[in-house]
Design a protein around this motif. Structure first.
Motif, mmCIF file in Angstrom:
data_model
loop_
_atom_site.group_PDB
_atom_site.id
_atom_site.type_symbol
_atom_site.label_atom_id
_atom_site.label_comp_id
_atom_site.label_asym_id
_atom_site.label_seq_id
_atom_site.Cartn_x
_atom_site.Cartn_y
_atom_site.Cartn_z
ATOM 1 N N VAL A 1 54.071 31.428 9.018
ATOM 2 C CA VAL A 1 53.099 31.219 10.091
ATOM 3 C C VAL A 1 53.376 32.210 11.213
ATOM 4 N N LEU A 2 52.323 32.837 11.716
ATOM 5 C CA LEU A 2 52.412 33.753 12.851
ATOM 6 C C LEU A 2 51.531 33.231 13.973
ATOM 7 N N ILE B 1 48.341 31.674 8.701
ATOM 8 C CA ILE B 1 49.180 30.951 7.746
ATOM 9 C C ILE B 1 49.002 31.583 6.372
ATOM 10 N N THR B 2 50.072 32.093 5.796
ATOM 11 C CA THR B 2 50.000 32.753 4.490
ATOM 12 C C THR B 2 51.100 32.218 3.578
ATOM 13 N N PRO B 3 50.838 32.142 2.265
ATOM 14 C CA PRO B 3 51.896 31.732 1.339
ATOM 15 C C PRO B 3 52.927 32.848 1.198
ATOM 16 N N ALA B 4 54.184 32.473 1.130
ATOM 17 C CA ALA B 4 55.262 33.456 1.014
ATOM 18 C C ALA B 4 55.574 33.757 -0.442
ATOM 19 N N MET B 5 54.800 33.200 -1.365
ATOM 20 C CA MET B 5 55.103 33.348 -2.773
ATOM 21 C C MET B 5 53.830 33.179 -3.590
ATOM 22 N N THR B 6 53.894 33.606 -4.814
ATOM 23 C CA THR B 6 52.832 33.345 -5.794
ATOM 24 C C THR B 6 53.487 32.744 -7.023
ATOM 25 N N SER B 7 52.710 31.964 -7.771
ATOM 26 C CA SER B 7 53.274 31.297 -8.941
ATOM 27 C C SER B 7 52.160 30.966 -9.925
ATOM 28 N N PRO B 8 52.461 31.005 -11.234
ATOM 29 C CA PRO B 8 51.456 30.558 -12.225
ATOM 30 C C PRO B 8 51.048 29.108 -12.026
ATOM 31 N N PHE C 1 44.323 25.520 -1.536
ATOM 32 C CA PHE C 1 45.012 24.877 -0.420
ATOM 33 C C PHE C 1 44.116 24.888 0.817
ATOM 34 N N GLN C 2 43.931 23.721 1.366
ATOM 35 C CA GLN C 2 43.210 23.608 2.635
ATOM 36 C C GLN C 2 44.242 23.436 3.744
ATOM 37 N N LYS C 3 44.144 24.293 4.757
ATOM 38 C CA LYS C 3 45.126 24.277 5.844
ATOM 39 C C LYS C 3 44.516 23.598 7.074
ATOM 40 N N THR C 4 45.308 22.773 7.701
ATOM 41 C CA THR C 4 44.862 22.061 8.894
ATOM 42 C C THR C 4 45.916 22.206 9.983
ATOM 43 N N VAL C 5 45.461 22.474 11.198
ATOM 44 C CA VAL C 5 46.351 22.594 12.352
ATOM 45 C C VAL C 5 45.925 21.559 13.389
ATOM 46 N N PHE D 1 40.896 25.274 7.707
ATOM 47 C CA PHE D 1 40.367 26.461 7.059
ATOM 48 C C PHE D 1 40.929 26.532 5.650
ATOM 49 N N HIS D 2 40.253 27.295 4.775
ATOM 50 C CA HIS D 2 40.542 27.279 3.344
ATOM 51 C C HIS D 2 41.566 28.333 2.979
ATOM 52 N N GLN D 3 42.058 28.227 1.753
ATOM 53 C CA GLN D 3 43.074 29.158 1.251
ATOM 54 C C GLN D 3 42.602 30.607 1.307
ATOM 55 N N SER D 4 41.317 30.846 1.082
ATOM 56 C CA SER D 4 40.818 32.219 1.058
ATOM 57 C C SER D 4 40.876 32.877 2.429
ATOM 58 N N THR D 5 41.103 32.103 3.483
ATOM 59 C CA THR D 5 41.210 32.645 4.834
ATOM 60 C C THR D 5 42.608 32.392 5.356
ATOM 61 N N ASP D 6 43.300 33.468 5.680
ATOM 62 C CA ASP D 6 44.666 33.323 6.194
ATOM 63 C C ASP D 6 44.675 32.986 7.682
#
Length: 514
Positions: A394-395, A431-438, A445-449, A467-472
């Motif tokens: 998170v930034l 907010i961005t994921p720090a990893m990727t995984s199969p 992922f829906q992000k809420t603040v 906001f949705h996963q497609s938007t950081d």
């Protein structure tokens, strides 16, 4: 004589003329009466006849200066407070009253008498204007809580000011509505919207919501409903939880933006509500079927089947939901999604505050510089994914400038740069994921603040941004906040209080024909 100031010629001396004699009274300041008076005879060379010539000698520039100097010396004399005090005394003493109001309360012999003035009542109230027409004594019938505040209500009609407490809001709004005092009606409604988070021993938001439904105030309804949804944990632990109607409870249970610790906490509060209200069976079944059992771990579901009186009593009406929840936890999400629609509310998490769904973040001195943090959440609510973790970075930037305000160079003026101020920027949250995984296949992922503020000595959730996963980046995050000021309503002890939540949402990939 020499020229006056500014090089202008002085006014010419007045011509000496004989005073006109008259047997009638002279004009103001000793001047003779006007020439057009029928009993006054003035010679042709009277100063009255020469006045226009004197005025013509005054240049337009000089006349303008005189007018401006008069305007510069203008002032406002304000005695409105004294007037309000006199109006209050007029009501208190009943001086020159022409109307008597007799207020009676049902079930009581007490009669409150007010000696009033029809003009003042009619100016403020359309209802009184017609009610008092050709009447000097009027009897009004009011419920006890209205009658208790009637003197305060009448005083408002005289002075336009009123003090109000939480428990007085509904009866005052009821009086303002009944007698069509629109200014007071709007004022009390705004008071209610701005005092939802106020501390009260018995609670007031639920009562205000039910009143808003009764009078059809959609704006107040939505404000109350949103406050209850975003601060549900506090409401469920308070005295007003038992006053929630079945209709309101169903509306809350249908929402995915409820802020609470877990679905299990919600079920416990709902079971308590069922026990206290003694609701009828159809209502209880509707409420129990609104619980998202798939969001409760299987171990707790087993306990509820044996220990919950509500489930034991109405097991037949909800056993299909319990069975589907066990299937959800037993199969892998991808396999389960082939046979069942996972894009429904039953499989959508709410805004859970438990650590596996997010993390609080307190930013000290948020206007100072950029900050960053990281936290982990479970991959999904299914038992197959609870042990899998996703790390999020998170930034936060307090003064991010949108593209429209960023410095740009102009071709027309060499070296020119747009003038900008640092306070033109607005807070930024990424907010961005720090990893990727199969394992992410079939999961978004829906992000809420959540943004917490303190008002009336109580901390509550003021905003819930999603906001949705497609938007950081969170769009319009605190766009109108004033974090640069220590007095900002968004700062608690000079800190910004956030709670970051990530809600995994499963998607159907391949549907198998049944």
């Amino acid at each position: 004589m020499g020229a006056g100031p500014g090089g202008r010629e002085p006014f010419p001396p007045p011509a000496i003329t004989p005073r006109c004699h008259s047997t009638h009274r002279h004009g103001l300041a000793g001047h003779p009466a006007r020439q057009d008076h029928p009993h006054v005879s003035c010679p042709p060379h009277s100063p009255w006849t020469r006045a226009p010539a004197a005025v013509q000698r005054l240049s337009p520039r000089t006349a303008q200066k005189a007018d401006l100097s008069g305007e510069a010396a203008g002032a406002t004399i304000n005695h409105s407070l004294a007037l309000i005090h006199r109006l209050q005394e007029l009501l208190r003493n009943g001086n020159a009253s022409d109307t008597t109001l007799r207020v009676r309360t049902a079930g009581s012999d007490e009669v409150k008498v007010f000696h009033t003035h029809q003009l003042l009542l009619a100016l403020q109230s359309e209802a009184f204007e017609s009610l008092l027409h050709n009447q000097t004594v009027v009897t009004l019938h009011e419920p006890a809580d209205n009658a208790a505040l009637f003197e305060k209500f009448i005083r408002y009609l005289y002075c336009g000011e009123i003090s109000i407490l939480l428990h007085q809001a509904i009866p005052l709004h009821r009086l303002a509505s009944k007698y069509r005092v629109s200014t007071l009606q709007r004022g009390v409604a705004e008071y209610m919207k701005s005092h939802l988070p106020s501390e009260s021993s018995q609670g007031h938001v639920v009562g205000w919501y039910h009143y808003a439904v009764q009078i059809g105030d959609a704006g107040l309804q939505e404000s109350c409903l949103q406050f209850l949804a975003w601060n549900l944990s506090a409401v469920m632990g308070g005295a007003e939880w038992a006053t929630v109607s079945a209709e309101l409870l169903v509306l809350l249970l249908e929402r995915s933006d409820l802020v609470l610790q877990s679905e299990l906490e919600l079920y416990t509060a709902v079971e308590e509500w069922v026990g206290r209200t003694q609701a009828e069976a159809p209502v209880v079944v509707k409420v129990l079927r609104s619980i998202r059992y798939a969001m409760i771990p299987p171990s707790h579901l087993f306990q509820l089947q044996k220990q919950s009186a509500a489930i034991v009593q109405h097991y037949g009406a909800i056993q299909d939901l319990l069975f589907q929840a066990f299937q959800f936890h037993a199969a892998s999400p991808i396999h389960f999604a082939k046979y069942f629609d996972v894009n429904c509310s039953m499989f959508l998490p709410r805004n859970y505050l438990a650590g596996s769904w997010g993390s609080p973040w307190v930013i000290n001195n948020p206007a100072r510089d950029d900050r960053s943090t990281s936290f982990q959440t479970q991959l999904g609510p299914s038992s197959h994914d609870t042990s899998k973790r996703v790390t999020w970075n998170v930034l936060f930037s307090p003064r991010w400038l949108p593209v429209s305000l960023r410095p740009v160079y102009s071709d027309s003026v060499s070296g020119a740069i747009q003038s900008i101020r640092i306070e033109d920027g607005r807070p930024r949250l990424v907010i961005t994921p720090a990893m990727t995984s199969p394992d992410f296949a079939g999961v978004s992922f829906q992000k809420t603040v959540l943004v917490g503020v303190r008002q009336q000595g109580r901390i509550f959730v003021k905003h819930a941004y999603s906001f949705h996963q497609s938007t950081d980046e969170l769009p319009d995050f605190l766009a109108h906040a004033d974090l640069q000021k220590r007095t900002s309503e968004y700062l608690i002890d000079n800190s910004l209080h956030l709670h970051l939540i990530v809600k995994p949402v499963y998607h159907s990939l391949i549907r198998v024909r049944k």
